[in-house]
Design an enzyme around this catalytic site. Structure first.
Site, PDB file in Angstrom:
ATOM      1  N   HIS A  29       6.444   7.507 -19.040  1.00 32.59           N
ATOM      2  CA  HIS A  29       7.701   6.715 -18.170  1.00 32.59           C
ATOM      3  C   HIS A  29       8.709   6.897 -19.431  1.00 32.59           C
ATOM      4  O   HIS A  29       8.785   5.773 -20.050  1.00 32.59           O
ATOM      5  CB  HIS A  29       7.232   5.470 -17.857  1.00 32.59           C
ATOM      6  CG  HIS A  29       8.220   4.878 -16.818  1.00 32.59           C
ATOM      7  ND1 HIS A  29       9.423   4.382 -17.298  1.00 32.59           N
ATOM      8  CD2 HIS A  29       7.891   4.849 -15.565  1.00 32.59           C
ATOM      9  CE1 HIS A  29       9.854   3.878 -16.249  1.00 32.59           C
ATOM     10  NE2 HIS A  29       9.070   4.174 -15.056  1.00 32.59           N
TER      11      HIS A  29
ATOM     12  N   CYS B 296       1.920   3.722  -3.028  1.00 34.62           N
ATOM     13  CA  CYS B 296       0.695   4.758  -3.521  1.00 34.62           C
ATOM     14  C   CYS B 296       0.289   5.648  -2.359  1.00 34.62           C
ATOM     15  O   CYS B 296      -0.033   6.892  -2.445  1.00 34.62           O
ATOM     16  CB  CYS B 296      -0.630   3.853  -4.119  1.00 34.62           C
ATOM     17  SG  CYS B 296      -0.153   3.137  -5.616  1.00 34.62           S
ATOM     18  N   HIS B 297      -0.120   5.033  -0.996  1.00 41.56           N
ATOM     19  CA  HIS B 297      -0.783   5.961  -0.144  1.00 41.56           C
ATOM     20  C   HIS B 297       0.303   6.430   0.814  1.00 41.56           C
ATOM     21  O   HIS B 297      -0.198   7.369   1.501  1.00 41.56           O
ATOM     22  CB  HIS B 297      -1.642   5.065   0.514  1.00 41.56           C
ATOM     23  CG  HIS B 297      -2.991   4.436  -0.207  1.00 41.56           C
ATOM     24  ND1 HIS B 297      -4.042   5.032  -0.492  1.00 41.56           N
ATOM     25  CD2 HIS B 297      -3.034   3.226  -0.454  1.00 41.56           C
ATOM     26  CE1 HIS B 297      -4.830   4.480  -0.983  1.00 41.56           C
ATOM     27  NE2 HIS B 297      -4.187   3.222  -1.136  1.00 41.56           N
TER      28      HIS B 297
ATOM     29  N   HIS C   1       9.120  11.995 -11.450  1.00 40.50           N
ATOM     30  CA  HIS C   1       9.654  10.465 -11.402  1.00 40.50           C
ATOM     31  C   HIS C   1      11.092  10.415 -12.058  1.00 40.50           C
ATOM     32  O   HIS C   1      11.936  10.882 -11.629  1.00 40.50           O
ATOM     33  CB  HIS C   1       8.514   9.441 -11.876  1.00 40.50           C
ATOM     34  CG  HIS C   1       8.752   8.221 -11.699  1.00 40.50           C
ATOM     35  ND1 HIS C   1       8.938   7.584 -10.368  1.00 40.50           N
ATOM     36  CD2 HIS C   1       9.168   7.088 -12.475  1.00 40.50           C
ATOM     37  CE1 HIS C   1       9.215   6.215 -10.448  1.00 40.50           C
ATOM     38  NE2 HIS C   1       9.352   5.962 -11.598  1.00 40.50           N
TER      39      HIS C   1
ATOM     40  N   CYS D 257       0.725  -1.267  -0.145  1.00 40.17           N
ATOM     41  CA  CYS D 257       0.004  -0.124  -0.006  1.00 40.17           C
ATOM     42  C   CYS D 257       0.823   1.106   0.151  1.00 40.17           C
ATOM     43  O   CYS D 257       0.274   2.296  -0.421  1.00 40.17           O
ATOM     44  CB  CYS D 257      -0.875   0.021   1.241  1.00 40.17           C
ATOM     45  SG  CYS D 257      -1.647  -1.541   1.639  1.00 40.17           S
TER      46      CYS D 257
ATOM     47  N   MET E  67      -7.734   1.509  -7.244  1.00 40.30           N
ATOM     48  CA  MET E  67      -7.279   0.721  -6.169  1.00 40.30           C
ATOM     49  C   MET E  67      -7.612  -0.833  -6.447  1.00 40.30           C
ATOM     50  O   MET E  67      -8.634  -1.401  -6.971  1.00 40.30           O
ATOM     51  CB  MET E  67      -8.360   0.868  -4.984  1.00 40.30           C
ATOM     52  CG  MET E  67      -8.318  -0.106  -3.829  1.00 40.30           C
ATOM     53  SD  MET E  67      -7.000   0.454  -2.536  1.00 40.30           S
ATOM     54  CE  MET E  67      -7.311  -0.837  -1.438  1.00 40.30           C
TER      55      MET E  67
HETATM   56 FE1  DHE Z   1      12.412   2.263 -11.404  1.00 42.34          FE
HETATM   57  C1  DHE Z   1      14.535   4.174 -12.709  1.00 42.34           C
HETATM   58  C2  DHE Z   1      11.601   4.435  -8.762  1.00 42.34           C
HETATM   59  C3  DHE Z   1       9.620   0.236 -10.454  1.00 42.34           C
HETATM   60  C4  DHE Z   1      13.635  -0.476 -13.099  1.00 42.34           C
HETATM   61  N1  DHE Z   1      12.931   4.063 -11.233  1.00 42.34           N
HETATM   62  C5  DHE Z   1      13.905   4.718 -11.806  1.00 42.34           C
HETATM   63  C6  DHE Z   1      13.932   5.920 -11.084  1.00 42.34           C
HETATM   64  C7  DHE Z   1      12.961   5.956 -10.029  1.00 42.34           C
HETATM   65  C8  DHE Z   1      12.455   4.771 -10.045  1.00 42.34           C
HETATM   66  C9  DHE Z   1      12.912   7.424  -8.949  1.00 42.34           C
HETATM   67  C10 DHE Z   1      14.997   7.231 -11.800  1.00 42.34           C
HETATM   68  C11 DHE Z   1      16.254   7.011 -11.094  1.00 42.34           C
HETATM   69  C12 DHE Z   1      17.272   8.144 -11.632  1.00 42.34           C
HETATM   70  O1  DHE Z   1      17.288   8.209 -12.705  1.00 42.34           O
HETATM   71  O2  DHE Z   1      18.044   8.734 -10.735  1.00 42.34           O
HETATM   72  N2  DHE Z   1      10.801   2.361 -10.038  1.00 42.34           N
HETATM   73  C13 DHE Z   1      10.762   3.245  -9.347  1.00 42.34           C
HETATM   74  C14 DHE Z   1       9.316   3.377  -8.472  1.00 42.34           C
HETATM   75  O3  DHE Z   1       9.289   3.868  -7.314  1.00 42.34           O
HETATM   76  C15 DHE Z   1       8.872   2.052  -8.861  1.00 42.34           C
HETATM   77  C16 DHE Z   1       7.400   2.524  -9.558  1.00 42.34           C
HETATM   78  C17 DHE Z   1       8.220   1.152  -7.734  1.00 42.34           C
HETATM   79  C18 DHE Z   1       9.077   0.524  -6.772  1.00 42.34           C
HETATM   80  O4  DHE Z   1       8.956   0.164  -5.677  1.00 42.34           O
HETATM   81  O5  DHE Z   1      10.379   0.403  -7.048  1.00 42.34           O
HETATM   82  C19 DHE Z   1       9.679   1.556  -9.828  1.00 42.34           C
HETATM   83  N3  DHE Z   1      11.718  -0.019 -11.671  1.00 42.34           N
HETATM   84  C20 DHE Z   1      10.599  -0.391 -11.395  1.00 42.34           C
HETATM   85  C21 DHE Z   1      10.537  -1.658 -11.604  1.00 42.34           C
HETATM   86  O6  DHE Z   1       9.453  -2.432 -11.256  1.00 42.34           O
HETATM   87  C22 DHE Z   1      11.576  -2.051 -12.526  1.00 42.34           C
HETATM   88  C23 DHE Z   1      11.396  -2.417 -13.762  1.00 42.34           C
HETATM   89  C24 DHE Z   1      12.579  -3.333 -11.834  1.00 42.34           C
HETATM   90  C25 DHE Z   1      13.020  -3.073 -10.282  1.00 42.34           C
HETATM   91  O7  DHE Z   1      14.325  -3.001 -10.265  1.00 42.34           O
HETATM   92  O8  DHE Z   1      12.034  -3.005  -9.511  1.00 42.34           O
HETATM   93  C26 DHE Z   1      12.475  -0.721 -12.480  1.00 42.34           C
HETATM   94  N4  DHE Z   1      13.887   1.873 -12.783  1.00 42.34           N
HETATM   95  C27 DHE Z   1      14.297   0.691 -13.458  1.00 42.34           C
HETATM   96  C28 DHE Z   1      15.373   0.908 -14.027  1.00 42.34           C
HETATM   97  C29 DHE Z   1      15.486   2.191 -14.278  1.00 42.34           C
HETATM   98  C30 DHE Z   1      14.630   2.945 -13.158  1.00 42.34           C
HETATM   99  C31 DHE Z   1      16.153  -0.189 -14.848  1.00 42.34           C
HETATM  100  C32 DHE Z   1      16.855   2.839 -14.976  1.00 42.34           C
HETATM  101  C33 DHE Z   1      16.318   3.183 -16.169  1.00 42.34           C
HETATM  102  C34 DHE Z   1      17.413   4.080 -17.080  1.00 42.34           C
HETATM  103  O9  DHE Z   1      17.432   3.545 -18.137  1.00 42.34           O
HETATM  104  O10 DHE Z   1      17.859   4.733 -16.648  1.00 42.34           O
END
Ligand code: DHE
Length: 543
Positions: A369, A50-51, A327, A47, A88
């Protein structure tokens, strides 16, 4: 509209925060300590994303006790069980939570949220270790690999990063890191990769060592997603920064040792209603090429901070009001404009890093995204930067050249239609004519296991679909194809085929010119690969 399955999968990832004390709130139904602890765990995993940890609301509605006690246990149970059209998830009817768990959660929500512990300078100092002091590190590479073409590949659930030689595709070393490393960023000199675990552990990996290994580490909070290095001329490898989800802060560190130097809280006012937010998470951070500054997205407040690291003791911060839910993002091709998604606001905020101001807020549809996005010269509109989306098939192209194409600058010039929603990343390279778009969170395997590729000189022709997961030739599993990343020369593009922890995963390398399979990296230790970061492209911001 209801959130798609892809959007839901993306938001619902676990957050490993522990340690809040039980709170008993007047007016709330009774619960045992064991029930409280279990509910707290479920809340963080399902939760809080999102919350909010403190339940003040973010992409989900606020769940403060004045609201939850008025709704009551039965109402909350029904909502958790069936979900709502506003987005939700239906945690009960989908089978993810049991009746007993839902009953517990409904009562838990009527008590004040347990405050997770803070994490300040004493905790950081305590966790900080320099394994190899800068003066004991080698002065040149102690191996024959091409350092510039090395890749840092996250092996998410193994808590490791694989350092892979981009030339031979050989895994040079498996480096133990924080849990589920989110990103790795190369330092300006190219000798280090800094990685950040979801558990907020930062590891500095020295690529000159044979094999590359961690030379310094620190834990900067309880939960985090971003790390970056100073990029401005004269400050190469000098300062590192990491941003946390919890506690909501960023920390400036010594670039060679990760010694923590200054922690700055991001708690403050939201850009729109100007109300206090107690937990604005730090999302993407990029190092500016225009000034000795880091550019920091503060998610919930919608403020973009330009933090000048020239004089850390007298820190200058320019605060740019953009839009809530900032983000990810990246630079335009000129390195002047930072293009970043305010995802739930359906906007791309454009920051002019040179003049330190907001250049535009470009409307886009349903949860842009970009990752770092993709830059190319559009045959008609000149230089553009693009993003895909979670909520639809749009690939939105935005003009980025105010000097020579002022009529298109920071306007949406074209929307391409990709395979569908659930896209996370798009990518191209200055040496390439291809634009790659993944769809790892699309509910249909046919789309989540393949990738779409456009010819940027003939966008009207539509896209070709490549069966990346099939090429990897793996056993059963979700096999999501995620995050295209180029090699240094820009003639190969690498994809992760991401399955479950107990299932076989792989990295698939495609020849960018012929769009044919070139190589598959797999084996027992290639566990849940996600992000891949090429040393040269990452530090030069080539994408
Ligand atoms: Fe990410 C980048 C946050 C889910 C893989 N992800 C980012 C960035 C943020 C972020 C803030 C940018 C960082 C930066 O540039 O300084 N991501 C989040 C979340 O909050 C979210 C939605 C949920 C969570 O709980 O993490 C989330 N992200 C994911 C995934 O489910 C992914 C596919 C696999 C994982 O590791 O959880 C994932 N995020 C990535 C990747 C990047 C990324 C591979 C960098 C991409 C790039 O090419 O720069």
């Amino acid at each position: 509209p209801g959130a798609t399955e892809g959007e839901m999968a993306y938001r619902g990832s676990p957050s490993p925060i522990e340690g809040g004390k039980q709170v008993v709130t007047p007016g709330a139904p009774a619960m045992t300590e064991a029930e409280f602890e279990r509910s707290q765990q479920i809340y963080f995993e399902r939760c809080a994303g999102c919350h909010g940890v403190l339940r003040k609301g973010a992409t989900g509605k606020p769940l403060t006790t004045d609201i939850t006690q008025e709704k009551g246990t039965e109402y909350l149970k029904a909502l958790i069980n069936f979900g709502s059209p506003a987005g939700m998830p239906n945690w009960g009817t989908s089978g993810e939570l049991t009746d007993e768990e839902i009953d517990m959660l409904a009562r838990f929500l009527q008590h004040d949220p347990p405050q997770p512990p803070e994490w300040g300078m004493p905790e950081m100092q305590e966790s900080w270790v320099v394994h190899v002091a800068p003066e004991d590190r080698p002065e040149s590479p102690q191996h024959d690999y091409n350092v510039d073409n090395m890749f840092a590949v996250t092996l998410r659930d193994a808590g490791e990063v694989a350092i892979i030689d981009g030339d031979s595709k050989e895994v040079i070393s498996y480096v133990p890191t924080g849990y589920a490393v989110h990103i790795s960023r190369a330092s300006s000199s190219g000798r280090y990769f800094a990685t950040i675990g979801r558990d907020a552990k930062v590891d500095l990996i020295d690529l000159y060592m044979n094999p590359p290994q961690v030379v310094a580490e620190i834990k900067i909070g309880m939960e985090a997603r971003s790390v970056e290095n100073s990029r401005y001329e004269g400050y190469e490898d000098e300062i590192a920064i990491a941003g946390a989800y919890w506690p909501p802060h960023y920390v400036l560190m010594d670039g060679q040792t990760l010694e923590p130097r200054k922690i700055v809280s991001t708690r403050g006012m939201t850009v729109d209603t100007q109300e206090y937010h107690p937990e604005p998470r730090v999302a993407a951070i990029v190092g500016s090429h225009q000034h000795p500054e880091f550019i920091i997205n503060v998610k919930e407040t919608g403020q973009i901070l330009l933090v000048n690291y020239e004089d850390i003791d007298n820190l200058q911060v320019t605060t740019i009001g953009a839009a809530p839910f900032l983000h990810d993002g990246g630079w335009d091709a000129s390195g002047r404009y930072f293009m970043t998604a305010a995802n739930e606001s359906d906007r791309i905020a454009v920051v002019d890093a040179k003049d330190r101001e907001l250049e535009a807020l470009v409307p886009v549809e349903r949860i842009p995204h970009p990752g770092r996005g993709a830059n190319f010269v559009h045959p008609e509109y000149g230089p553009v930067w693009g993003t895909s989306a979670l909520g639809n098939a749009n690939i939105t192209l935005i003009g980025t050249d105010p000097d020579n194409h002022p009529e298109h600058a920071f306007q949406v010039v074209e929307i391409l239609e990709g395979q569908g929603g659930g896209s996370l990343f798009i990518k191209t390279h200055p040496e390439s004519d291809n634009l790659w778009v993944d769809t790892p969170l699309h509910p249909e395997a046919e789309k989540s296991q393949t990738v779409a590729v456009f010819d940027i000189n003939n966008l009207d022709a539509g896209y070709e679909v490549l069966p990346i997961a099939e090429w990897a030739d793996l056993g059963p599993g979700p096999k999501r194809v995620v995050q295209p990343e180029y090699n240094m020369a820009g003639d190969e593009v690498w994809f992760s085929v991401w399955s479950g922890m107990e299932e076989e995963s792989a990295i698939v390398v495609v020849d960018d010119k012929t769009r044919e399979l070139k190589h598959v990296i797999k084996g027992e230790r290639i566990i849940t690969p996600t992000g891949k970061f090429n040393n040269y492209n990452t530090r030069k911001d080539i994408y």
